[in-house]
Design a protein around this motif. Structure first.
Motif, PDB file in Angstrom:
ATOM      1  N   SER A   1      -7.298  -0.409   0.967  1.00  0.00           N
ATOM      2  CA  SER A   1      -7.757  -0.632   2.337  1.00  0.00           C
ATOM      3  C   SER A   1      -9.266  -0.777   2.407  1.00  0.00           C
ATOM      4  CB  SER A   1      -7.307   0.518   3.246  1.00  0.00           C
ATOM      5  OG  SER A   1      -5.901   0.544   3.354  1.00  0.00           O
ATOM      6  N   GLN A   2      -9.972   0.051   1.650  1.00  0.00           N
ATOM      7  CA  GLN A   2     -11.427  -0.042   1.642  1.00  0.00           C
ATOM      8  C   GLN A   2     -11.887  -1.371   1.060  1.00  0.00           C
ATOM      9  OE1 GLN A   2     -12.143   3.532  -0.595  1.00  0.00           O
ATOM     10  NE2 GLN A   2     -12.575   4.750   1.231  1.00  0.00           N
TER      11      GLN A   2
ATOM     12  N   PRO B   1      -2.727  10.463   0.184  1.00  0.00           N
ATOM     13  CA  PRO B   1      -3.868   9.536   0.240  1.00  0.00           C
ATOM     14  C   PRO B   1      -3.555   8.240  -0.496  1.00  0.00           C
ATOM     15  CG  PRO B   1      -4.560  11.742  -0.444  1.00  0.00           C
ATOM     16  CD  PRO B   1      -3.061  11.733  -0.478  1.00  0.00           C
ATOM     17  N   GLU B   2      -4.210   7.176  -0.068  1.00  0.00           N
ATOM     18  CA  GLU B   2      -4.103   5.927  -0.814  1.00  0.00           C
ATOM     19  C   GLU B   2      -4.662   6.131  -2.217  1.00  0.00           C
ATOM     20  OE1 GLU B   2      -4.686   1.781   0.889  1.00  0.00           O
ATOM     21  OE2 GLU B   2      -5.971   3.001   2.172  1.00  0.00           O
ATOM     22  N   PRO B   3      -4.104   5.453  -3.200  1.00  0.00           N
ATOM     23  CA  PRO B   3      -4.680   5.547  -4.540  1.00  0.00           C
ATOM     24  C   PRO B   3      -6.049   4.883  -4.569  1.00  0.00           C
ATOM     25  CG  PRO B   3      -3.009   3.833  -4.480  1.00  0.00           C
ATOM     26  CD  PRO B   3      -2.946   4.543  -3.154  1.00  0.00           C
ATOM     27  N   ALA B   4      -6.965   5.458  -5.323  1.00  0.00           N
ATOM     28  CA  ALA B   4      -8.299   4.882  -5.479  1.00  0.00           C
ATOM     29  C   ALA B   4      -8.493   4.482  -6.927  1.00  0.00           C
ATOM     30  CB  ALA B   4      -9.366   5.878  -5.059  1.00  0.00           C
ATOM     31  N   SER B   5      -9.177   3.369  -7.148  1.00  0.00           N
ATOM     32  CA  SER B   5      -9.417   2.873  -8.494  1.00  0.00           C
ATOM     33  C   SER B   5     -10.899   2.604  -8.694  1.00  0.00           C
ATOM     34  CB  SER B   5      -8.640   1.571  -8.740  1.00  0.00           C
ATOM     35  OG  SER B   5      -7.254   1.780  -8.609  1.00  0.00           O
TER      36      SER B   5
ATOM     37  N   THR C   1       1.331   5.908   4.296  1.00  0.00           N
ATOM     38  CA  THR C   1       0.513   6.961   4.893  1.00  0.00           C
ATOM     39  C   THR C   1       1.204   7.421   6.161  1.00  0.00           C
ATOM     40  OG1 THR C   1      -0.783   5.349   6.125  1.00  0.00           O
ATOM     41  CG2 THR C   1      -1.617   5.973   3.969  1.00  0.00           C
TER      42      THR C   1
ATOM     43  N   LEU D   1       0.847  -1.167   0.000  1.00  0.00           N
ATOM     44  CA  LEU D   1       0.000   0.000   0.000  1.00  0.00           C
ATOM     45  C   LEU D   1       0.892   1.229   0.000  1.00  0.00           C
ATOM     46  CD1 LEU D   1      -2.637  -0.986   2.701  1.00  0.00           C
ATOM     47  CD2 LEU D   1      -2.762  -1.295   0.228  1.00  0.00           C
TER      48      LEU D   1
ATOM     49  N   THR E   1     -10.151   2.398  -2.383  1.00  0.00           N
ATOM     50  CA  THR E   1      -8.724   2.236  -2.123  1.00  0.00           C
ATOM     51  C   THR E   1      -8.475   0.772  -1.756  1.00  0.00           C
ATOM     52  OG1 THR E   1      -8.927   2.667   0.240  1.00  0.00           O
ATOM     53  CG2 THR E   1      -8.631   4.594  -1.204  1.00  0.00           C
TER      54      THR E   1
ATOM     55  N   ASN F   1      -8.751  13.200   0.072  1.00  0.00           N
ATOM     56  CA  ASN F   1      -9.579  12.778  -1.055  1.00  0.00           C
ATOM     57  C   ASN F   1     -10.943  12.243  -0.619  1.00  0.00           C
ATOM     58  OD1 ASN F   1      -7.573  13.478  -2.839  1.00  0.00           O
ATOM     59  ND2 ASN F   1      -6.863  11.383  -3.188  1.00  0.00           N
ATOM     60  N   SER F   2     -11.156  12.105   0.679  1.00  0.00           N
ATOM     61  CA  SER F   2     -12.436  11.573   1.157  1.00  0.00           C
ATOM     62  C   SER F   2     -13.337  12.656   1.743  1.00  0.00           C
ATOM     63  CB  SER F   2     -12.201  10.487   2.210  1.00  0.00           C
ATOM     64  OG  SER F   2     -11.623  11.034   3.385  1.00  0.00           O
TER      65      SER F   2
END
Length: 677
Positions: free
Chosen positions: A87-88, A40-44, A22, A19, A85, A479-480
């Motif tokens: 983690s999500q 932030p973690e990357p989101a896809s 952070t 990951l 992300t 980003n959230s």
């Protein structure tokens, strides 16, 4: 275009264990990360396989950032696209959620009950540029436990396909195809059979079978969009149209200014987060903080401020080792530099860790747009179009980009506005529309979020106002932040007990701290309240290829929806939808699927606090939702493919053209509207 991101595409996630780094979760140490570097973690944009409707409801309830592309499968599972992300995604594993390539196939439900009664609700064919397709919807007296299949025949043969039980919040809504299926020729008859012995037959009818679009005069002009457009470019286009066509337009500046494309500047020092009181663009980016090791024993903790530089001289013990805890540094900063910054512990950390020295670090708002992109609160523009803009004609409201990442949607409204104005003189059909209607165009409801999507984080859904408390406001969570504008309205809202929005400030469907807390939602309703001649509205979204109307929300316990339209009103919604969908298909053969045409709660999911519901229930406005960007048929793989929020512009351009057709068709529906009484 300068600063624009490459178009995003739907991805199937390849799981990895790595990951993005952070901010540290534990106490600060001498080598702790300092500065605004916690990214932030990357989101896809991912396609998920959800095991059943109960798990899907949990995804909605926890505010998962779901798209409107929801596809029930024959094995009882559901495929849905979501922005996540790593983690999500890991958190969802406990619900049995996987990616399709990792999902294990399940057997379709079987039943051994006595013969059930089958009713074929709808059996239709449609023709696209890729050929003929069949869609069937039916219901069984045995409910979701029934195993239904459909056989069909036509001039060149036929086929068979399993049907999918469609349940929502415990209510059985019928069976349908997972997706329309290809046919060699136009299907003529279908037979639906059940493993329980039931059977029904029906003739297949054409879809959408609405009124054909008006014939336009030779020389009719269209195709006025050539790129994705930022809010500044959209506003420039709106102002230019008003300048060119003053006799047919008014420019309306909506009264509620947005927060602006701006954020407070931040830096992080281990478990201490420092945030400027001023926005970054208003001086916060000029503030810097350094943490100094005094290099001597038994020194006290001290904070000095010179101009915009805050120097923290850390305390030391008898042997000269640093001794200031995070809690002590937070307290000292707030006491001595509170006119410039606010210090907080990292995500509720206890503050007992020792803080390390750190070099002078400038706070940053982390915004990446060029300097010529305004950071100030934005004025949202509406372009009013019509030959009689005095309230005497039926009003039509078209508004787009409540969700920032939906780049195609403003182009639909701009293309329609250009066509109406530029064809007024040469085309009798257009002239009739502008004589009989009063059109209000809002290309971007959420300009701040749109700028963030273009320049910072392409998957931004919400606006740019951060309502999160301090423990959820470190730089790596930026980003959230924000409010989902299409969950911030007052009919069927979260606060009224309706399902499909979240109270979690970090979720994709965060409804905000209260109804109409956001200027963006207040602006939409200001138009409806101020211009009471508005009787029709189109909320343009992407993607997935839906065409929907109220009710859009229900209470989860008992699946109690907002009041359904009367049978007559429902028939009018459907009849108008077929006409509008006919116009959409006229451009390149894109057909909105019949199973994705209907009330939101019947064809998608509950969306508490959406704008179409408030327009309908509070103002009597026939409110529709486009979900532009229907799946494309892949003839080689013989499957449907998603297009995503920001397809390559060649595809986005085609979507803008076809749905501009649909929007102008809606204006035609309004032109023919004659209210009773």
């Amino acid at each position: 275009m300068r600063g624009l991101r490459a178009a995003a595409s739907v991805l199937t996630l390849t799981l990895t264990t790595a990951l993005l780094a952070t901010a540290p979760a534990g106490p600060a140490t001498s080598n702790a990360l300092a500065g605004p570097a916690a990214e932030p973690e990357p989101a896809s944009l991912l396609t998920l396989s959800v095991p059943d409707r109960a798990a899907f409801a949990q995804l909605v309830a926890r505010g998962t950032d779901l798209t409107e592309r929801v596809r029930p499968q024959a094995d009882g599972s559901i495929q849905v696209d979501a922005v996540l992300t790593p983690s999500q995604l890991a958190e969802l594993r406990g619900l049995g959620v996987t990616t399709p390539d990792l999902a294990q196939a399940k057997q379709a439900p079987k039943t051994t009950t006595a013969a059930d009664r089958i009713v074929i609700e709808r059996a239709v064919w449609f023709k696209t540029r890729d050929g003929y397709f069949l869609s069937v919807e039916a219901s069984s007296s045995a409910g979701a436990a029934a195993a239904l299949s459909t056989t069909w025949r036509g001039p060149k043969g036929g086929g068979e396909v399993a049907m999918v039980p469609y349940e929502d919040a415990g209510a059985y809504l019928g069976h349908q195809f997972a997706t329309p299926v290809p046919a060699e020729s136009r299907p003529q008859w279908v037979t639906v059979t059940s493993a329980g012995g039931g059977k029904a037959q029906a003739r297949v009818r054409e879809w959408p079978d609405g009124e054909r679009p008006d014939r336009t005069a030779p020389g009719y002009q269209k195709d006025f969009v050539s790129q994705y457009m930022t809010p500044a470019q959209l506003n420039a286009r709106v102002r230019d149209l008003h300048r060119r066509f003053p006799e047919l337009t008014d420019l309306i500046e909506l009264p509620n200014k947005t927060n602006g494309y701006r954020r407070h500047a931040q830096a992080q020092f281990g478990t201490v987060v420092v945030t400027s009181l001023a926005y970054g663009s208003e001086g916060g980016n000029d503030v810097a903080v350094e943490l100094v090791d005094p290099g001597a024993a038994e020194r006290p903790l001290q904070v000095a401020v010179e101009g915009g530089t805050v120097t923290v001289s850390l305390a030391t013990g008898p042997g000269g080792a640093l001794a200031s805890t995070a809690a002590q540094v937070v307290a000292a900063l707030n006491a001595q530099a509170g006119h410039l910054v606010k210090a907080t512990p990292y995500r509720g950390d206890s503050g007992q860790g020792i803080v390390a020295a750190a070099p002078r670090t400038a706070l940053s708002d982390s915004l990446k747009a060029p300097a010529d992109v305004s950071r100030a609160p934005a004025t949202v523009l509406a372009l009013r179009i019509g030959a009689h803009r005095d309230g005497s004609r039926t009003g039509v409201l078209a508004y787009a980009q409540e969700h920032a990442r939906e780049w195609v949607t403003p182009l639909v409204t701009i293309e329609a506005a250009e066509r109406l104005l530029r064809n007024h003189r040469r085309d009798p059909a257009t002239r009739r529309l502008l004589q009989r209607t009063d059109v209000f165009i809002v290309p971007t409801v959420n300009p701040d979020g749109a700028n963030y999507s273009f320049y910072d984080f392409p998957m931004q859904r919400k606006n740019l106002t951060n309502h999160c408390p301090a423990q959820q406001s470190d730089p790596a969570l930026r980003n959230s932040w924000g409010v989902d504008i299409n969950r911030n309205y007052a009919s069927g809202s979260l606060s009224d007990g309706y399902f499909g929005a979240s109270a979690n400030c970090q979720s994709g469907s965060f409804a905000g701290p209260g109804e109409h807390s956001e200027p963006e939602s207040r602006n939409v309703m200001w138009l409806a309240k101020t211009y009471r001649n508005i009787k029709f509205a189109m909320n343009v979204h992407s993607y997935g290829g839906f065409f929907m109307w109220p009710p859009g929300a229900y209470k989860l316990d008992g699946r109690v929806t907002l009041p359904r339209p009367t049978a007559e009103q429902e028939a009018y919604f459907m009849r108008s939808a077929r006409t509008i969908e006919q116009a959409i298909a006229a451009h390149r053969g894109t057909v909105t699927w019949p199973q994705q045409t209907g009330p939101v709660t019947d064809v998608l999911y509950s969306a508490a606090g959406n704008s179409a519901d408030e327009l309908w229930y509070e103002y009597g406005v026939f409110g529709w939702d486009f979900e532009v960007g229907a799946d494309l048929w892949d003839p080689a793989a013989r499957t449907w493919r998603a297009v995503g929020f920001q397809p390559p512009f060649e595809e986005g351009h085609q979507e803008a053209q076809e749905f501009a057709n649909g929007l102008i068709s809606l204006i035609g529906v309004a032109a023919d509207y004659r209210p009773k009484g």
